[in-house]
Design a protein around this motif. Sequence first.
Motif, PDB file in Angstrom:
ATOM      1  N   PHE A 151      15.387  -3.934 -19.052  1.00 39.67           N
ATOM      2  CA  PHE A 151      15.374  -4.669 -20.316  1.00 39.67           C
ATOM      3  C   PHE A 151      14.256  -5.705 -20.318  1.00 39.67           C
ATOM      4  N   ARG A 152      13.501  -5.726 -21.419  1.00 43.79           N
ATOM      5  CA  ARG A 152      12.508  -6.777 -21.639  1.00 43.79           C
ATOM      6  C   ARG A 152      12.722  -7.316 -23.055  1.00 43.79           C
ATOM      7  N   ILE A 153      13.140  -8.565 -23.147  1.00 40.19           N
ATOM      8  CA  ILE A 153      13.425  -9.212 -24.421  1.00 40.19           C
ATOM      9  C   ILE A 153      12.371 -10.300 -24.627  1.00 40.19           C
ATOM     10  N   SER A 154      11.623 -10.224 -25.724  1.00 38.47           N
ATOM     11  CA  SER A 154      10.529 -11.182 -25.919  1.00 38.47           C
ATOM     12  C   SER A 154      10.670 -11.940 -27.233  1.00 38.47           C
ATOM     13  N   PHE A 155      10.149 -13.171 -27.230  1.00 42.21           N
ATOM     14  CA  PHE A 155      10.233 -14.090 -28.358  1.00 42.21           C
ATOM     15  C   PHE A 155       8.833 -14.443 -28.846  1.00 42.21           C
ATOM     16  N   GLU A 215      10.991 -20.782 -27.152  1.00 45.03           N
ATOM     17  CA  GLU A 215      12.104 -19.826 -27.175  1.00 45.03           C
ATOM     18  C   GLU A 215      12.198 -19.074 -25.855  1.00 45.03           C
ATOM     19  N   GLY A 216      11.039 -18.660 -25.302  1.00 43.69           N
ATOM     20  CA  GLY A 216      11.040 -17.959 -24.023  1.00 43.69           C
ATOM     21  C   GLY A 216      11.608 -18.808 -22.906  1.00 43.69           C
ATOM     22  N   VAL A 237      20.901 -13.811 -23.890  1.00 40.64           N
ATOM     23  CA  VAL A 237      19.509 -14.242 -23.855  1.00 40.64           C
ATOM     24  C   VAL A 237      19.075 -14.736 -25.245  1.00 40.64           C
ATOM     25  N   ILE A 238      19.425 -13.971 -26.270  1.00 40.16           N
ATOM     26  CA  ILE A 238      19.032 -14.323 -27.634  1.00 40.16           C
ATOM     27  C   ILE A 238      19.724 -15.611 -28.096  1.00 40.16           C
ATOM     28  N   SER A 239      20.988 -15.778 -27.750  1.00 35.98           N
ATOM     29  CA  SER A 239      21.701 -16.996 -28.156  1.00 35.98           C
ATOM     30  C   SER A 239      21.077 -18.230 -27.520  1.00 35.98           C
ATOM     31  N   HIS A 240      20.541 -18.070 -26.287  1.00 31.38           N
ATOM     32  CA  HIS A 240      19.854 -19.195 -25.657  1.00 31.38           C
ATOM     33  C   HIS A 240      18.477 -19.414 -26.275  1.00 31.38           C
ATOM     34  N   GLY A 241      17.724 -18.327 -26.446  1.00 29.59           N
ATOM     35  CA  GLY A 241      16.356 -18.444 -26.933  1.00 29.59           C
ATOM     36  C   GLY A 241      16.260 -18.872 -28.376  1.00 29.59           C
TER      37      GLY A 241
END
Length: 354
Positions: free
Chosen positions: A249-253, A258-259, A293-297
């Motif tokens: 998984f690679r989730i980018s902002f 945000e990262g 991850v998204i909730s934090h970023g």
Amino acid sequence: MRCIHFPMAMAVMLAGSSWLYAASPPKVLIIYDMEGITGVISPSYERFGTPEYGQGRESLTADVNAAIRGLKSAGAGAIWVEDGHGSGNSQEPDLLVEKMDPGASFEFRNRPYDPYSTGIDASIDAIVCIGMHARARTNGFMAHTYTFDVAWKVNGVDLSETHIVAISAARWGIPVIMVSGDDVLAGQLTDDFPDLEYAVVKTAKGLSLAEAAPRAEADQRIEKAARQAMEKFLAGKFRPYYLRAPYDFRISFRTVEEGRLAASTRGVSDDGGLGVRYASDSFIEGYTIATDVISHGMNYLPLLIRILRREPGGDAILKQWDDLIWQQVDPDTLPAWAAPPPPSGQKRKYYGDQ
């Protein structure tokens, strides 16, 4: 010998499945979003409370009804319709249920919608997605994946929400057979879903503007795609969409801020400052981490603080907020207006992801 007879075995299996569906018509789940609906040509058409929202609902209902007609004309059995959109309407579905084609039933749920942990189970034979949108960071109309500005890449594949639904359905061997949306999403699904039937109902002119096909033409495109999809399904031409484990998984902002916030999630690694990377043995585990991850970023509190500091009287509001935060040590000292509301005790019905 096995290699020689494998194609014959597959042919027998497909012929058998066609006979089975002829005896018991396939059950189909229609999941709809609103960003890819024909008449939703600006964001206001898919947001509860705007003057255009009513027109968006009418167009949504027409798109779904066209899909129902096409599926039924080709031999579909029971059809369930599920709301996959978050317009902010907690009073009723975005779809006008009283105007929905009687060939299908609407599913009311006691849980919020999620593109992965949705109501898909082994009772469904095929899935149709109406009103879908392009993936995040692309030039599709209201393009996003799960939420705006966050891009997902898993095992090297750039995921759209259609991909996520398809991966979820593959747990039960269920294929996604037909999708409708804008022209940009159509190009994003071609390689991964070569047999998919797709109805282009509008042309994206940017993130917040689209040009819709005429209503009669959109109806025709959706109905034709749904009919052809069901015919191909009955002929055994669809396969579920699998990504093989393990999952990278690679989730980018969009921003370093945000990262950095996302990188505070337990078990992930920084991925170039704008995102995070991690491995998972199961997709559902990786998906759950992605939501964390998204909730934090996507923590908008720092942005809100910056806005308030620029506004007249903003410092006074921030001081009041700071005082209330410290009073949380003793909740009894909070003013009545600041206390959290008591639970209603009523069982809630969910329509979209509200």
